[in-house]
Design an enzyme around this catalytic site. Structure first.
Site, PDB file in Angstrom:
ATOM      1  N   ASN A  53      -1.289  -0.307   7.689  1.00 26.90           N
ATOM      2  CA  ASN A  53      -0.756  -1.863   7.736  1.00 26.90           C
ATOM      3  C   ASN A  53      -0.125  -2.198   6.782  1.00 26.90           C
ATOM      4  O   ASN A  53       0.099  -3.401   6.559  1.00 26.90           O
ATOM      5  CB  ASN A  53      -1.956  -2.635   8.356  1.00 26.90           C
ATOM      6  CG  ASN A  53      -2.840  -3.089   7.273  1.00 26.90           C
ATOM      7  OD1 ASN A  53      -2.826  -2.542   6.105  1.00 26.90           O
ATOM      8  ND2 ASN A  53      -4.103  -3.724   7.771  1.00 26.90           N
ATOM      9  N   ARG A  81      -0.895 -14.982   3.540  1.00 34.30           N
ATOM     10  CA  ARG A  81      -1.632 -14.409   4.609  1.00 34.30           C
ATOM     11  C   ARG A  81      -0.877 -14.464   6.055  1.00 34.30           C
ATOM     12  O   ARG A  81      -0.798 -13.557   6.936  1.00 34.30           O
ATOM     13  CB  ARG A  81      -2.810 -14.779   4.964  1.00 34.30           C
ATOM     14  CG  ARG A  81      -3.797 -14.607   3.692  1.00 34.30           C
ATOM     15  CD  ARG A  81      -4.482 -13.086   3.759  1.00 34.30           C
ATOM     16  NE  ARG A  81      -5.035 -13.060   5.028  1.00 34.30           N
ATOM     17  CZ  ARG A  81      -6.242 -11.902   4.925  1.00 34.30           C
ATOM     18  NH1 ARG A  81      -6.094 -10.849   4.185  1.00 34.30           N
ATOM     19  NH2 ARG A  81      -6.950 -11.850   6.135  1.00 34.30           N
ATOM     20  N   LYS A  92       1.044  -1.357  -0.050  1.00 38.50           N
ATOM     21  CA  LYS A  92       0.026   0.022   0.146  1.00 38.50           C
ATOM     22  C   LYS A  92       1.005   1.435  -0.007  1.00 38.50           C
ATOM     23  O   LYS A  92       2.117   1.392   0.390  1.00 38.50           O
ATOM     24  CB  LYS A  92      -0.779   0.103   1.255  1.00 38.50           C
ATOM     25  CG  LYS A  92      -1.898  -1.127   1.215  1.00 38.50           C
ATOM     26  CD  LYS A  92      -2.793  -1.259   2.512  1.00 38.50           C
ATOM     27  CE  LYS A  92      -3.548  -2.470   2.570  1.00 38.50           C
ATOM     28  NZ  LYS A  92      -4.215  -2.381   3.678  1.00 38.50           N
ATOM     29  N   TYR A 124     -12.071  -2.921  -2.687  1.00 38.51           N
ATOM     30  CA  TYR A 124     -12.539  -3.146  -1.468  1.00 38.51           C
ATOM     31  C   TYR A 124     -14.138  -3.331  -1.374  1.00 38.51           C
ATOM     32  O   TYR A 124     -14.563  -3.167  -0.271  1.00 38.51           O
ATOM     33  CB  TYR A 124     -11.951  -2.125  -0.612  1.00 38.51           C
ATOM     34  CG  TYR A 124     -10.628  -2.453  -0.019  1.00 38.51           C
ATOM     35  CD1 TYR A 124     -10.089  -3.596   0.600  1.00 38.51           C
ATOM     36  CD2 TYR A 124      -9.604  -1.185  -0.233  1.00 38.51           C
ATOM     37  CE1 TYR A 124      -8.884  -3.796   1.235  1.00 38.51           C
ATOM     38  CE2 TYR A 124      -8.375  -1.477   0.383  1.00 38.51           C
ATOM     39  CZ  TYR A 124      -7.879  -2.678   1.148  1.00 38.51           C
ATOM     40  OH  TYR A 124      -6.692  -3.060   1.415  1.00 38.51           O
ATOM     41  N   PHE A 130     -14.960   2.224   7.896  1.00 39.39           N
ATOM     42  CA  PHE A 130     -13.696   2.749   7.672  1.00 39.39           C
ATOM     43  C   PHE A 130     -13.651   2.741   6.093  1.00 39.39           C
ATOM     44  O   PHE A 130     -12.508   3.112   5.418  1.00 39.39           O
ATOM     45  CB  PHE A 130     -12.638   2.152   8.304  1.00 39.39           C
ATOM     46  CG  PHE A 130     -12.790   0.622   8.200  1.00 39.39           C
ATOM     47  CD1 PHE A 130     -12.219  -0.049   7.095  1.00 39.39           C
ATOM     48  CD2 PHE A 130     -13.445  -0.119   9.246  1.00 39.39           C
ATOM     49  CE1 PHE A 130     -12.293  -1.513   6.947  1.00 39.39           C
ATOM     50  CE2 PHE A 130     -13.569  -1.608   8.877  1.00 39.39           C
ATOM     51  CZ  PHE A 130     -13.028  -2.041   7.871  1.00 39.39           C
ATOM     52  N   GLU A 175      -9.045 -10.617  -7.721  1.00 34.28           N
ATOM     53  CA  GLU A 175      -8.197  -9.556  -7.384  1.00 34.28           C
ATOM     54  C   GLU A 175      -7.372  -9.378  -8.434  1.00 34.28           C
ATOM     55  O   GLU A 175      -6.887  -8.494  -9.084  1.00 34.28           O
ATOM     56  CB  GLU A 175      -7.501  -9.512  -5.885  1.00 34.28           C
ATOM     57  CG  GLU A 175      -8.714  -9.245  -4.888  1.00 34.28           C
ATOM     58  CD  GLU A 175      -8.110  -9.359  -3.668  1.00 34.28           C
ATOM     59  OE1 GLU A 175      -9.133  -8.994  -2.592  1.00 34.28           O
ATOM     60  OE2 GLU A 175      -7.128  -9.844  -3.300  1.00 34.28           O
ATOM     61  N   THR A 235      -4.563  -8.602  10.490  1.00 29.59           N
ATOM     62  CA  THR A 235      -4.914  -7.022  10.137  1.00 29.59           C
ATOM     63  C   THR A 235      -4.657  -6.037  10.952  1.00 29.59           C
ATOM     64  O   THR A 235      -4.153  -5.063  10.601  1.00 29.59           O
ATOM     65  CB  THR A 235      -6.476  -7.054   9.841  1.00 29.59           C
ATOM     66  OG1 THR A 235      -6.944  -8.509   9.270  1.00 29.59           O
ATOM     67  CG2 THR A 235      -6.977  -6.016   9.201  1.00 29.59           C
ATOM     68  N   HIS A 242      -1.607  -5.577   1.413  1.00 25.45           N
ATOM     69  CA  HIS A 242      -2.725  -6.454   1.279  1.00 25.45           C
ATOM     70  C   HIS A 242      -2.388  -7.632   0.538  1.00 25.45           C
ATOM     71  O   HIS A 242      -1.382  -8.074  -0.131  1.00 25.45           O
ATOM     72  CB  HIS A 242      -3.657  -5.776   0.098  1.00 25.45           C
ATOM     73  CG  HIS A 242      -4.554  -6.788  -0.118  1.00 25.45           C
ATOM     74  ND1 HIS A 242      -5.972  -6.606   0.302  1.00 25.45           N
ATOM     75  CD2 HIS A 242      -4.829  -7.300  -1.210  1.00 25.45           C
ATOM     76  CE1 HIS A 242      -6.706  -7.694  -0.335  1.00 25.45           C
ATOM     77  NE2 HIS A 242      -5.997  -8.038  -1.261  1.00 25.45           N
ATOM     78  N   ARG A 246       3.591  -7.479   9.156  1.00 24.98           N
ATOM     79  CA  ARG A 246       2.741  -6.247   9.765  1.00 24.98           C
ATOM     80  C   ARG A 246       3.374  -6.359  11.210  1.00 24.98           C
ATOM     81  O   ARG A 246       3.350  -5.097  11.695  1.00 24.98           O
ATOM     82  CB  ARG A 246       1.387  -6.312   9.813  1.00 24.98           C
ATOM     83  CG  ARG A 246       0.481  -6.095   8.584  1.00 24.98           C
ATOM     84  CD  ARG A 246      -0.933  -6.579   8.374  1.00 24.98           C
ATOM     85  NE  ARG A 246      -1.445  -6.154   7.225  1.00 24.98           N
ATOM     86  CZ  ARG A 246      -2.801  -6.705   6.604  1.00 24.98           C
ATOM     87  NH1 ARG A 246      -3.056  -7.778   7.514  1.00 24.98           N
ATOM     88  NH2 ARG A 246      -3.238  -6.296   5.767  1.00 24.98           N
TER      89      ARG A 246
HETATM   90  P1  DAT Z   1      -6.890  -7.679   5.465  1.00 35.51           P
HETATM   91  O1  DAT Z   1      -6.225  -6.381   4.909  1.00 35.51           O
HETATM   92  O2  DAT Z   1      -6.123  -8.170   6.629  1.00 35.51           O
HETATM   93  O3  DAT Z   1      -7.528  -8.685   4.599  1.00 35.51           O
HETATM   94  P2  DAT Z   1      -9.574  -6.564   5.944  1.00 35.51           P
HETATM   95  O4  DAT Z   1      -9.823  -7.169   4.496  1.00 35.51           O
HETATM   96  O5  DAT Z   1     -10.604  -6.938   7.009  1.00 35.51           O
HETATM   97  O6  DAT Z   1      -8.174  -6.988   6.543  1.00 35.51           O
HETATM   98  O7  DAT Z   1      -9.773  -4.907   5.704  1.00 35.51           O
HETATM   99  C1  DAT Z   1      -8.995  -4.531   4.698  1.00 35.51           C
HETATM  100  C2  DAT Z   1      -8.308  -3.377   5.298  1.00 35.51           C
HETATM  101  O8  DAT Z   1      -9.266  -2.427   5.794  1.00 35.51           O
HETATM  102  C3  DAT Z   1      -7.289  -3.605   6.234  1.00 35.51           C
HETATM  103  O9  DAT Z   1      -5.920  -4.126   5.874  1.00 35.51           O
HETATM  104  C4  DAT Z   1      -7.157  -2.260   7.006  1.00 35.51           C
HETATM  105  C5  DAT Z   1      -8.657  -1.648   6.759  1.00 35.51           C
HETATM  106  N1  DAT Z   1      -9.206  -2.105   8.162  1.00 35.51           N
HETATM  107  C6  DAT Z   1      -9.769  -3.161   8.448  1.00 35.51           C
HETATM  108  N2  DAT Z   1     -10.350  -3.253   9.622  1.00 35.51           N
HETATM  109  C7  DAT Z   1     -10.088  -1.770   9.980  1.00 35.51           C
HETATM  110  C8  DAT Z   1     -10.738  -1.132  11.320  1.00 35.51           C
HETATM  111  N3  DAT Z   1     -11.510  -1.527  12.148  1.00 35.51           N
HETATM  112  N4  DAT Z   1     -10.363   0.191  11.390  1.00 35.51           N
HETATM  113  C9  DAT Z   1      -9.734   0.910  10.329  1.00 35.51           C
HETATM  114  N5  DAT Z   1      -9.264   0.167   9.139  1.00 35.51           N
HETATM  115  C10 DAT Z   1      -9.615  -1.095   8.999  1.00 35.51           C
HETATM  116 MG    MG Z   2      -8.791  -8.520   3.291  1.00 38.99          MG
END
Ligand code: DAT
Ligand code: MG
Length: 151
Positions: free
Chosen positions: A114, A87, A11, A51, A59, A128, A93, A117, A104
């Site tokens: 973080n 992963r 990112k 997303y 968020f 994707e 996450t 992705h 991370r």
């Molecule tokens: P990941 O990136 O581990 O697959 P995810 O798909 O649940 O996680 O979410 C995508 C992204 O969204 C994540 O990398 C960061 C952001 N995110 C997730 N949960 C969040 C939260 N509670 N507050 C803020 N950003 C968040």
């Molecule tokens: Mg995800």
């Protein structure tokens, strides 16, 4: 059988912090094979498509603004178990919950920044990869190391 592939992206925070080589190196040394890579600044609309599963989350808008705020390093990595193990290399996450030794865990502190992705399953990996890359951008080749990593 076709070899498993996953979509991995560094990112804008990871790119701006100079973490490209550190992150690529972890996938490369593990034994996965890089089959596509490019640097792009995604539009907000593109980030929203990436997303789309999270569009009801509070968020979502900030997340999509962030992903489209600067350069992203988009990659496809190939190898046995690469989706699930990718992963694992990435870590939880929320970097506060990621184990040390993960990307991370070692390199990030807050969930909204973080740095990386990774696709979370076979279906999202396929979607994707198709969203970010044209078929001709994926390179099929034999890695000479494959005979060493596997036997
Ligand atoms: P990941 O990136 O581990 O697959 P995810 O798909 O649940 O996680 O979410 C995508 C992204 O969204 C994540 O990398 C960061 C952001 N995110 C997730 N949960 C969040 C939260 N509670 N507050 C803020 N950003 C968040
Ligand atoms: Mg995800």
């Amino acid at each position: 059988a076709e070899m498993e592939r996953t979509f991995i992206a560094i990112k804008p925070d990871g790119v701006q912090r100079g973490l490209i080589s550190e992150i690529v190196s972890r996938f490369e040394r593990k034994g996965f094979k890089l089959v596509a890579i490019k640097i792009v600044i995604p539009s907000k609309d593109f980030a929203e498509r990436h997303y789309h599963d999270l569009k009801e989350r509070p968020f979502f808008n900030g997340l999509c603004d962030f992903l489209s705020s600067g350069p992203v390093l988009a990659m496809v990595w190939e190898g046995e178990g690469v989706i699930k193990y990718g992963r694992k290399l990435i870590g939880a996450t929320d970097p506060q919950k990621s184990e040390p030794g993960t990307i991370r865990g070692d390199l990030a502190v807050v969930v909204g920044r973080n740095i990386i992705h990774g696709s979370d399953g076979p279906e999202t990996a396929k979607d994707e990869i198709n969203l970010w890359f044209k078929p001709e951008e994926l390179v099929n080749y034999t890695s000479n190391a494959e005979n060493i990593f596997h036997f």
